[in-house]
Design an enzyme around this catalytic site. Structure first.
Site, PDB file in Angstrom:
ATOM      1  N   LYS A  77    -109.304 101.580 -24.327  1.00 59.34           N
ATOM      2  CA  LYS A  77    -109.195 102.525 -25.445  1.00 59.34           C
ATOM      3  C   LYS A  77    -110.331 102.018 -26.200  1.00 59.34           C
ATOM      4  CE  LYS A  77    -105.224 102.656 -28.950  1.00 59.34           C
ATOM      5  NZ  LYS A  77    -104.185 101.939 -29.777  1.00 59.34           N
ATOM      6  N   SER A 154    -100.451 104.801 -30.246  1.00 58.75           N
ATOM      7  CA  SER A 154    -101.797 105.287 -30.298  1.00 58.75           C
ATOM      8  C   SER A 154    -102.579 105.374 -29.099  1.00 58.75           C
ATOM      9  CB  SER A 154    -102.361 104.665 -31.521  1.00 58.75           C
ATOM     10  OG  SER A 154    -102.645 103.271 -31.355  1.00 58.75           O
ATOM     11  N   SER A 178     -97.585 100.843 -30.435  1.00 55.55           N
ATOM     12  CA  SER A 178     -98.808 101.852 -29.834  1.00 55.55           C
ATOM     13  C   SER A 178     -99.000 101.453 -28.427  1.00 55.55           C
ATOM     14  CB  SER A 178    -100.136 101.534 -30.560  1.00 55.55           C
ATOM     15  OG  SER A 178     -99.953 102.216 -31.714  1.00 55.55           O
TER      16      SER A 178
END
Length: 457
Positions: A77, A154, A178
């Protein structure tokens, strides 16, 4: 399809010489090339560096000196720092050319284990949304099961990449759901470890890093590497067992929670899938009992106010021209914090401890707790949240938020599908430190659940 093989399958194939890491990296790059135009999962691809690392891994396998994840492709990420790599946190408010000057512990552990970092995955502004909507990227990440929908967030790009066959291992972060929300909406396995199990930097209350994979076995392989010590995280746990432990379903006490106490009501198809999972465990000998709601609107609103103030302080400190680039939804969400007094913020902060105590007390009578990951399936990709209302931004995280505050391990895993074929996530929450247990119960569910649909590769 090589790109769709699991990490354990790749390692086995490398060991016997059926495949090489070069084959795997080339396959993953090709798969991303086929799907990325519609998914927008990646913000950076490091093809040449990945191929060079694959050749080095191939040499280690031939020499008999392979490492724990040697040659397995992995994505990170964007908020996982890698020295010299772009570090814009999903927002156009971060200047062009901003790069990290340190290596985050999860990135270091994966590199040391021989995993091949070949791409970075997209995220919303500052990781503050449960979608891939971002001021930085032209298009939000899309769900491979239906590209009109969000993969969740996210860890948006990570989930899209995992479900679309961009290799087996993907690293996300989670402070309120997330990892688990996108895992649930994409049919994946997503682990929010016990707080401190995976050292992380920067760290703050509730924030963890963990795996997004297609199987429990791959999540366990990844966790074993990520859970190595790193003194830069003062909340790190002492080393402990993280591999799935032997688990006898007969007599196991499971709590079933279908009402979180606040937030959106669980939709009928979601509730039916979670109840069906509970009944399957019951038929295998587990004892399933209802778990009443233990969180309140006061708790949720207090934490919301604290998070608004935390983000408002960061955003208000930006120069005006950069502040104006933040996603408008985020600006609208933080704006009320400008009027909060100290007592309001302190009372909000105190709700984090209240939720910690309530969650641990409610879960203590049970070996594990089952619940939905989210009250609803995936929603349209251009919405910031299911309601798309900055005044009510967290109505969908009522089941995931508690375990961040309580520091309990929680696993998202596919329970079934809606009538339209969208995945429905089952959450398995364990007692603090029992990461091995939630992985074990997830592996048991993989054996009990009905046959899964083919991945949308």
């Amino acid at each position: 399809m090589i790109a769709g093989l699991g990490a354990a399958e790749l390692l086995s194939a490398y060991c016997c010489g059926e495949l090489s890491p070069v084959d795997a990296v080339q396959a993953v790059l090709a798969q991303a090339g086929r799907r990325e135009g519609g998914l927008h999962a990646l913000c950076a691809v490091e093809a040449e560096a990945a191929l060079a690392a694959a050749r080095a891994s191939e040499a280690r396998w031939r020499a008999g000196s392979a490492l724990a994840l040697d040659g397995v492709p992995v994505t990170l990420k964007e908020n996982i720092a890698v020295p010299g790599a772009a570090y814009r946190l999903g927002t156009a408010a971060t200047p062009d050319g901003a790069v990290a000057d340190f290596e985050a512990p999860p990135a270091a552990r994966l590199r040391e284990a021989g995993a091949i970092r070949w791409a970075r995955t997209t995220m919303p502004d500052y990781g503050m949304l449960s979608s891939g909507l971002s001021s930085l990227y032209a298009e939000p990440a899309r769900n491979p099961w239906d590209v009109a929908l969000t993969p969740g967030g996210s860890s948006a790009g990570a989930a899209a990449a995992a479900a679309a066959g961009y290799g087996p291992l993907h690293l996300g972060t989670d402070i309120g759901g997330s990892i688990r929300l996108p895992a649930g909406w994409c049919g994946l396995v997503g682990l929010k470890p016990s707080h401190g199990r995976v050292p992380i930097k920067p760290g703050y209350a509730g924030r963890v890093a963990g795996p997004l994979t297609r199987t429990v076995a791959d999540a366990a392989l990844m966790l074993a590497v990520l859970a190595q010590p790193d003194a830069r995280d003062p909340t790190q746990l002492a080393p402990g067992a993280v591999s799935p432990r032997p688990l006898e379903l007969r007599g196991l006490r499971l709590g079933l929670q279908l009402d979180a106490g606040w937030g959106e009501a669980v939709q009928p198809e979601v509730a039916a899938a979670i109840v069906a999972a509970a009944r399957a465990f019951e038929q295998a000998g587990a004892i399933v009992e209802p778990l009443a709601a233990f969180t309140t609107r006061e708790t949720a609103d207090g934490i919301d106010r604290f998070w608004r103030m935390r983000s408002w302080l960061d955003i208000s400190a930006l120069p005006p021209e950069r502040r104006a680039k933040v996603l408008p939804y985020i600006l609208d969400w933080v704006a009320p914090a400008a009027g909060y007094d100290g007592a309001t913020v302190f009372r909000g902060y105190s709700q984090m401890q209240a939720l910690r105590e309530a969650a641990n007390a409610a879960c203590e009578p049970f070996d594990f707790v089952l619940s939905p990951v989210s009250p609803m399936p995936a929603y349209p990709a251009h919405l910031a949240s299911p309601l798309h209302d900055p005044a009510r931004p967290f109505e969908h995280i009522a089941f995931t938020l508690p375990s961040n505050m309580s520091e309990q391990p929680a696993l998202a895993i596919n329970a079934g599908y809606t009538g339209e074929g969208l995945p429905i996530g089952l959450q398995i929450v364990g007692r603090r430190f029992d990461d091995a247990g939630v992985l074990a119960l997830g592996a048991a569910w993989e054996q009990l659940r009905p046959a899964q649909r083919s991945w949308p590769f």
